[in-house]
Structure formats: structure tokens, C-alpha cells
Design a protein around this motif. Sequence first.
Motif, PDB file in Angstrom:
ATOM      1  N   ASN A  95      -1.764  79.124  75.324  1.00 37.08           N
ATOM      2  CA  ASN A  95      -0.489  78.414  75.190  1.00 37.08           C
ATOM      3  C   ASN A  95      -0.928  76.571  75.827  1.00 37.08           C
ATOM      4  N   LEU A  96       0.112  75.717  76.280  1.00 29.68           N
ATOM      5  CA  LEU A  96       0.348  73.995  77.031  1.00 29.68           C
ATOM      6  C   LEU A  96      -0.649  75.155  78.398  1.00 29.68           C
ATOM      7  N   ALA A  97      -0.196  75.843  79.322  1.00 30.69           N
ATOM      8  CA  ALA A  97      -0.464  76.168  80.216  1.00 30.69           C
ATOM      9  C   ALA A  97      -2.379  75.893  80.217  1.00 30.69           C
ATOM     10  N   THR A  98      -2.949  76.998  79.169  1.00 35.82           N
ATOM     11  CA  THR A  98      -4.139  77.217  79.370  1.00 35.82           C
ATOM     12  C   THR A  98      -4.742  75.776  79.194  1.00 35.82           C
ATOM     13  N   ALA A  99      -4.076  74.925  78.302  1.00 36.83           N
ATOM     14  CA  ALA A  99      -4.679  73.530  77.257  1.00 36.83           C
ATOM     15  C   ALA A  99      -5.009  72.608  78.507  1.00 36.83           C
ATOM     16  N   LEU A 100      -3.785  72.410  78.979  1.00 41.64           N
ATOM     17  CA  LEU A 100      -3.700  71.852  80.420  1.00 41.64           C
ATOM     18  C   LEU A 100      -5.228  71.767  81.374  1.00 41.64           C
ATOM     19  N   THR A 101      -5.174  72.646  81.665  1.00 34.81           N
ATOM     20  CA  THR A 101      -6.341  73.885  82.802  1.00 34.81           C
ATOM     21  C   THR A 101      -8.202  73.677  81.771  1.00 34.81           C
ATOM     22  N   GLN A 102      -8.283  73.146  80.846  1.00 33.83           N
ATOM     23  CA  GLN A 102      -9.542  73.312  80.010  1.00 33.83           C
ATOM     24  C   GLN A 102      -9.700  71.886  79.761  1.00 33.83           C
ATOM     25  N   ILE A 103      -9.264  70.854  79.950  1.00 34.25           N
ATOM     26  CA  ILE A 103      -9.423  69.611  79.706  1.00 34.25           C
ATOM     27  C   ILE A 103      -9.435  68.259  81.040  1.00 34.25           C
ATOM     28  N   GLN A 104     -10.490  68.173  81.621  1.00 30.35           N
ATOM     29  CA  GLN A 104     -10.663  67.197  83.030  1.00 30.35           C
ATOM     30  C   GLN A 104     -10.629  66.204  82.597  1.00 30.35           C
ATOM     31  N   ASP A 105     -10.299  65.632  81.112  1.00 34.13           N
ATOM     32  CA  ASP A 105      -9.609  64.396  81.128  1.00 34.13           C
ATOM     33  C   ASP A 105      -8.193  63.784  81.978  1.00 34.13           C
ATOM     34  N   ILE A 113       2.261  68.509  87.170  1.00 32.30           N
ATOM     35  CA  ILE A 113       2.710  69.857  86.110  1.00 32.30           C
ATOM     36  C   ILE A 113       2.697  71.302  86.445  1.00 32.30           C
ATOM     37  N   ARG A 114       1.210  71.375  87.222  1.00 32.94           N
ATOM     38  CA  ARG A 114       1.442  73.002  87.846  1.00 32.94           C
ATOM     39  C   ARG A 114       2.207  72.824  88.844  1.00 32.94           C
ATOM     40  N   ASP A 115       2.414  71.970  89.773  1.00 31.65           N
ATOM     41  CA  ASP A 115       3.150  71.499  90.885  1.00 31.65           C
ATOM     42  C   ASP A 115       4.915  71.932  91.121  1.00 31.65           C
ATOM     43  N   MET A 116       4.883  71.660  89.639  1.00 31.73           N
ATOM     44  CA  MET A 116       6.353  71.632  89.184  1.00 31.73           C
ATOM     45  C   MET A 116       7.107  73.237  88.008  1.00 31.73           C
ATOM     46  N   VAL A 117       6.976  73.498  89.546  1.00 33.09           N
ATOM     47  CA  VAL A 117       7.371  75.495  89.002  1.00 33.09           C
ATOM     48  C   VAL A 117       8.071  75.565  87.537  1.00 33.09           C
ATOM     49  N   LYS A 122       7.620  77.086  81.499  1.00 43.15           N
ATOM     50  CA  LYS A 122       7.997  76.471  80.240  1.00 43.15           C
ATOM     51  C   LYS A 122       6.538  76.043  79.799  1.00 43.15           C
ATOM     52  N   CYS A 123       5.078  75.664  80.468  1.00 45.15           N
ATOM     53  CA  CYS A 123       4.225  75.325  79.518  1.00 45.15           C
ATOM     54  C   CYS A 123       3.692  76.990  78.810  1.00 45.15           C
ATOM     55  N   ASP A 124       4.188  77.431  80.228  1.00 43.28           N
ATOM     56  CA  ASP A 124       3.304  78.671  79.851  1.00 43.28           C
ATOM     57  C   ASP A 124       4.210  80.355  78.844  1.00 43.28           C
ATOM     58  N   ASP A 125       5.389  79.816  78.600  1.00 43.56           N
ATOM     59  CA  ASP A 125       6.250  80.652  78.243  1.00 43.56           C
ATOM     60  C   ASP A 125       5.843  80.201  76.477  1.00 43.56           C
ATOM     61  N   THR A 126       5.471  81.679  75.967  1.00 43.73           N
ATOM     62  CA  THR A 126       5.510  81.163  74.198  1.00 43.73           C
ATOM     63  C   THR A 126       6.920  81.804  73.359  1.00 43.73           C
ATOM     64  N   ILE A 235      -5.211  65.810  70.249  1.00 40.21           N
ATOM     65  CA  ILE A 235      -4.900  66.672  69.857  1.00 40.21           C
ATOM     66  C   ILE A 235      -4.956  67.937  69.902  1.00 40.21           C
ATOM     67  N   GLU A 236      -4.333  68.940  71.324  1.00 40.02           N
ATOM     68  CA  GLU A 236      -4.626  70.003  71.139  1.00 40.02           C
ATOM     69  C   GLU A 236      -3.566  71.082  70.760  1.00 40.02           C
ATOM     70  N   LEU A 237      -3.068  71.551  69.789  1.00 41.04           N
ATOM     71  CA  LEU A 237      -2.084  71.991  69.135  1.00 41.04           C
ATOM     72  C   LEU A 237      -2.204  73.880  69.275  1.00 41.04           C
ATOM     73  N   THR A 238      -1.279  74.474  70.226  1.00 41.58           N
ATOM     74  CA  THR A 238      -1.557  75.696  70.652  1.00 41.58           C
ATOM     75  C   THR A 238       0.080  76.403  70.125  1.00 41.58           C
ATOM     76  N   ALA A 239      -0.308  77.581  71.071  1.00 42.10           N
ATOM     77  CA  ALA A 239       0.430  78.471  70.422  1.00 42.10           C
ATOM     78  C   ALA A 239       2.146  77.888  70.818  1.00 42.10           C
ATOM     79  N   ASN A 240       2.359  77.255  71.746  1.00 40.36           N
ATOM     80  CA  ASN A 240       3.983  76.655  71.843  1.00 40.36           C
ATOM     81  C   ASN A 240       4.123  75.422  71.971  1.00 40.36           C
ATOM     82  N   GLY A 241       2.954  74.449  71.035  1.00 41.20           N
ATOM     83  CA  GLY A 241       3.187  73.166  71.499  1.00 41.20           C
ATOM     84  C   GLY A 241       2.176  72.450  71.081  1.00 41.20           C
ATOM     85  N   ALA A 242       2.218  71.257  72.096  1.00 39.27           N
ATOM     86  CA  ALA A 242       1.223  70.372  71.332  1.00 39.27           C
ATOM     87  C   ALA A 242       1.034  69.141  72.435  1.00 39.27           C
ATOM     88  N   LEU A 243      -0.832  68.784  73.612  1.00 39.97           N
ATOM     89  CA  LEU A 243      -0.942  68.211  74.121  1.00 39.97           C
ATOM     90  C   LEU A 243      -2.055  67.162  73.299  1.00 39.97           C
TER      91      LEU A 243
END
Length: 256
Positions: A95-105, A113-117, A122-126, A235-243
Motif C-alpha cells: 500500500n501507499l504507507a509501505t511505498a512511502l517508507t521505501q523511497i528514500q528520495d 505524513i507519518r506524523d499525521m495519524v 488512509k495510506c495504510d487502508d486498502t 510512479i509507484e502504483l499500489t493496492a490503494n493508490g499511486a505515489l
Amino acid sequence: MKNGLLTLYLCLGAAAARNVFQGLKINDIDSLEKELELNKRDGKNVVSLELSEADLGLLKKEKRDGRAYSGLQIPFEMSQPELEDALMPDAKTGNLATALTQIQDVSIFSSYIRDMVDLYQKCDDTTQFNTNSQSDNMLLIFAPTNEAITELSEKPWQFPRPVTRESDANDEASSYNLRHFVESHVVQGSNVADFAKEEVVLKSLNGNRIHLRNTDTGFELSLEDVDEWLPIRKIELTANGALLLIDKTLSWPHRG
């Protein structure tokens, strides 16, 4: 045709060249050898045929209609390899929550985003947000790179509301500013079909109107009140959105 010559011309800038020309098969070795000789010249828009048999992937010779021939596969190089990641990939299982942690750039934006619960959930919700649904219920995150954020004349928590010198990142104004910055880059209510359209207008969580268009060289965006198109780097297309990675922020000090 026994005496026919096979000429190869690749017109740079052709609208669908990157999707159409994946390779060209040549089955007449006589014509190829003649063409190799003819193409020993500089041609700005001509594909070079000065390749070794190993490069061409020369297959074993066979007989067809009483004459020998060789099957060749010429691999065409992408004219703009840096845009390759901007093409739509297959959806990943994460999901987007995972993708956000994997791209160092985009680690700085990811930390915001992680500080906004509520937003991070939402980023973790599929369940509520699903890329495979035909409804407009996927998230799009236009994530600015670390460099784009550090180049701002002020920190994202310092604008648009003024912050006093005694204030820190935990006060009301700073919290508002940071949320405003993040929500300028997040769209809720998109559909994967939007990527197939020539152009679509999206609305961010804080009202930014973002034009996203699909061009011959990849995707790019523009804010409705800004006369500039910004290429989508990846573009990273995930299960619940796109980064979508971008090299500029969609909110900045003194905008408007």
C-alpha cells in the motif's frame, strides 16, 4: 525480394515510438549486409545498423524456399531512458504507507505524513481505498523529493501562516502550516482510469486544482493557476493508490 534493400529510419519525436518499436526482425542476411554498408554515415534520425552479430542476437541459419537466411533481432534503445519509470507500472501488492517508507528520495515528505495519524491511516487502508475498484476511491500522493523541499525559502511548517520566533513545530500555526503543505499534494477520490485519459483535473485535500496529463514522453502535471508543466519522475502504483514523484513542491511561501 532478393535484391531489395531494407532501410531503417526512426523519426525522433514520433508520438508512439517508445511503445511501438520494441525490436525489428530481419530474415534476409544479404539485404542486411548491404544495408550495413550503406549506413556507414552519420544520420541524426537514422538507426545505426553497425552492430555485431552477437549484438543483433544472430540465430542459427535455416533453409526456407531453398535459400539460406538468418533470423535477427535488433534491440532498439529507448531515446529517453530517464522517463522509463514514469510509465504506468503494474500495481504492487503493498500500500501507499509501505511505498512511502521505501523511497528514500521522498523521506522528508514521508515523515510529514507519518506524523499525521488520520492521513497515514488512509495510506495504510486498502478497504476504503482500492486501486482495483471502478469507483473514485484511490489516493494519489504527489510526493516532492527531499531536494525540492530543502530548496524552499522557508520550512513547510513556517507558511502560509506566520510563525513567531518563539514558536516551534508543535504549536497551532506550525501544525496548520504543515498539514496545509501535505494536503496540497494529496488527492482523494481518483480512479486508475484517470491515467488513461489525455488530461484530467484533480482536486487536492486543501483545494489545489491539479491538471494531470498523459503525453508522448510520460506524465506531467500543472497547477491550474501556474503556467508550467512539471514532469512526473516516477510512479509507484499500489493496492490503494499511486505515489508520484515530482521535483518541485505544489505549495511554497507567498504563493498567490
